[in-house]
Design an enzyme around this catalytic site. Structure first.
Site, short mmCIF file in Angstrom:
data_model
loop_
_atom_site.label_atom_id
_atom_site.label_comp_id
_atom_site.label_asym_id
_atom_site.label_seq_id
_atom_site.Cartn_x
_atom_site.Cartn_y
_atom_site.Cartn_z
N ALA A 1 44.65 40.05 43.91
CA ALA A 1 43.92 38.57 44.30
C ALA A 1 44.63 38.55 45.46
CB ALA A 1 44.39 37.71 43.21
N THR A 2 46.07 38.86 45.72
CA THR A 2 46.42 38.23 47.11
C THR A 2 45.85 39.01 48.31
OG1 THR A 2 48.74 38.18 46.07
CG2 THR A 2 48.60 38.41 48.51
N ASN B 1 47.40 28.08 38.71
CA ASN B 1 48.39 29.19 38.00
C ASN B 1 49.67 28.22 37.58
OD1 ASN B 1 48.30 29.06 40.89
ND2 ASN B 1 50.41 29.74 40.60
N GLN C 1 43.22 33.11 37.87
CA GLN C 1 43.58 32.64 36.35
C GLN C 1 42.50 32.29 35.32
OE1 GLN C 1 46.55 32.41 35.18
NE2 GLN C 1 47.90 32.87 36.97
N SER D 1 42.11 39.45 39.74
CA SER D 1 43.19 40.22 39.52
C SER D 1 43.27 40.85 38.24
CB SER D 1 44.40 39.24 39.75
OG SER D 1 45.76 40.02 39.46
N ALA D 2 43.57 42.05 38.15
CA ALA D 2 43.44 42.63 36.64
C ALA D 2 44.85 42.23 35.64
CB ALA D 2 43.43 44.22 36.88
N HIS D 3 45.88 42.19 36.36
CA HIS D 3 47.27 42.10 35.61
C HIS D 3 47.20 40.44 35.00
CE1 HIS D 3 50.11 39.75 38.17
NE2 HIS D 3 49.19 40.11 39.10
N THR E 1 42.19 55.27 49.47
CA THR E 1 41.55 56.01 48.18
C THR E 1 41.74 55.22 47.10
OG1 THR E 1 42.40 58.02 49.40
CG2 THR E 1 42.34 58.08 46.81
N CYS F 1 57.46 31.59 43.56
CA CYS F 1 57.59 31.80 44.86
C CYS F 1 59.04 32.42 45.07
CB CYS F 1 57.39 30.62 45.69
SG CYS F 1 55.97 29.39 44.96
C1 LIG Z 1 48.34 35.83 40.40
C2 LIG Z 1 47.58 35.18 41.28
C3 LIG Z 1 47.46 35.57 42.53
C4 LIG Z 1 48.17 36.87 43.05
O1 LIG Z 1 47.40 37.93 42.26
P1 LIG Z 1 47.98 39.44 42.51
O2 LIG Z 1 46.67 40.05 41.91
O3 LIG Z 1 49.35 39.22 41.68
O4 LIG Z 1 48.15 39.67 44.04
C5 LIG Z 1 46.45 34.90 43.37
N1 LIG Z 1 46.09 33.68 42.87
C6 LIG Z 1 46.48 33.15 41.85
C7 LIG Z 1 45.63 31.91 41.31
C8 LIG Z 1 47.06 33.77 40.97
O5 LIG Z 1 47.49 33.44 39.60
#
Ligand SMILES: *Cc1c(COP(=O)(O)O)cnc(C)c1O
Length: 386
Positions: free
Chosen positions: A73-74, A153, A181, A201-203, A242, A328
């Protein structure tokens, strides 16, 4: 020693075992490069990526060609915000966002401000929600983009993103939504919600780290998005490099699981969260919930404990994995920018803890964690009576 109870699902989630199982072959015999067009190894990888793309798209209500895989997501936030502001410079250089956004949105905005972009950074109400009249008033003829997250978040507050999207559509402004989120936890549909760009973001949804996506609308309107990373022209020319095939396969599997289980899981996790809240509130005085309780992710509770320093509380709780929300800069002792934006005051902000519950938490874990938190709060208060 027993393993600590994990209540930090907003920071990251464990990979679902079903996701891991889907990924494993792609580290082994199915190792091909999805961009290799001349043999079966490549075709096999490409086929797996195509399936994952359909699965991500399906959960978002999007078309597969609108999903651009990224590292998370970043990267998606950077690609969306920097790309759109570059592409639409002839319309203007003004954007609107909120003070409670993730750093992955606020930092690119700050960077753009250094080179002439104007930003209106709106404050939320005490409940964490965006006032739609404030948004309407902030949009100008030269406004290119509104970037507001779906769910926060730290405080878990769900913004009225459908209404925000409708206002953007009415005024001809693009709407970017960081849904890292929210996605997989609550329903998000890019068409019903008028979202033009969406970061994933997958994680955060039981997939692997280091993979995510940016949804980029292709019609009504077609969003123009120049790449921020050049080379090779992968991902429809918007993101070269890739592809992380195992990661993307895991992300797709994670989306398919959420599509099937999201509703039931939300009910279960909400019940656990409410149980935790009830236990803490019945045993302790001087608790307060930060942000709207009504418009909140099922797994989030952000609570202040009057007279208790949150950092000290976490240090005295080795049996519970928790956070203050300000992941942070661990070196800084500044309270989180989100809590400060709510205007709850320095003292409350410094005594606030974020509880993030999720898929693998049990009732026993919640009861255990509640007991430990209650005991730790009592001890700290006894040490330093107000
Ligand atoms: C975790 C998060 C991100 C960053 O996501 P990553 O995949 O870890 O780079 C960005 N925005 C929100 C709201 C998040 O919770």
């Amino acid at each position: 020693m027993r393993k600590p109870v994990y209540l930090d699902y907003h920071a990251t989630t464990p990979v679902d075992p079903r996701v891991l199982e889907a990924m494993l072959p792609f580290f082994g015999e199915r190792f091909g490069n999805a961009a290799s067009r001349s043999h079966g190894f490549g075709w096999e990888a490409e086929k797996a990526v195509d399936l994952a793309r359909r699965r991500v798209a399906e959960l978002a209500g999007a078309a597969p060609r609108e999903i651009v895989f990224t590292s998370g997501a970043t990267e998606s936030d950077n690609l969306a915000i920097k790309g759109v502001m570059e592409a639409y410079r002839s319309k203007g250089s003004h954007l609107v966002t909120m003070a409670t956004e993730h750093r992955a949105v606020l930092d690119p905005v700050r960077r753009l401000q250094q080179s002439g972009t104007e930003a209106s950074i709106l404050a939320p109400g005490r409940d964490g929600l965006l006032d739609l009249d404030l948004l309407r008033a902030a949009i100008r003829p030269d406004t290119v983009l509104v970037s507001v997250m779906a769910a926060n978040n730290e405080i878990g507050v769900i913004q009225p993103f459908r209404e925000i999207g409708a206002i953007c559509r009415e005024t001809g402004v693009l709407f970017h939504c960081d849904a890292a989120q929210a996605f997989g936890k609550i329903a998000v549909d890019v068409n019903e919600d008028n979202i033009d760009l969406m970061s994933l973001s997958a994680h955060k949804m039981y997939g692997p780290k280091g993979v995510g996506a940016l949804y980029v609308r292709r019609r009504n309107p077609r969003v123009l998005l120049p790449a921020q990373m050049d080379g090779g022209g992968h991902e429809f020319g918007m993101r070269s490099g890739t592809l992380n095939v195992p990661g993307i396969v895991g992300f797709g599997e994670a989306c398919a699981i959420c599509a099937r289980e999201m509703e039931r899981e939300a009910d279960r996790v909400r019940a656990l969260r409410d149980r935790l809240k009830a236990r803490l509130e019945s045993a302790l005085d001087g608790t307060a919930v930060n942000g709207s309780m009504e418009h909140r992710l099922p797994g989030n509770l952000n609570m202040s404990f009057a007279g208790v320093d949150a950092e000290a509380l976490l240090l005295s709780l080795p049996g519970v994995a928790l956070s203050t929300g300000s992941a942070c800069s661990s070196a800084s002792v500044e309270p989180s920018h989100v809590l400060r934006a709510l205007g709850i005051g320095e003292q409350s902000a410094r005594s606030s803890v974020r509880f993030g519950l999720g898929r693998f938490n049990t009732e026993d874990e919640v009861d255990d964690a509640a007991c430990q938190v209650i005991e730790a709060v009592r001890k700290l208060r006894a040490l330093a009576p107000a």
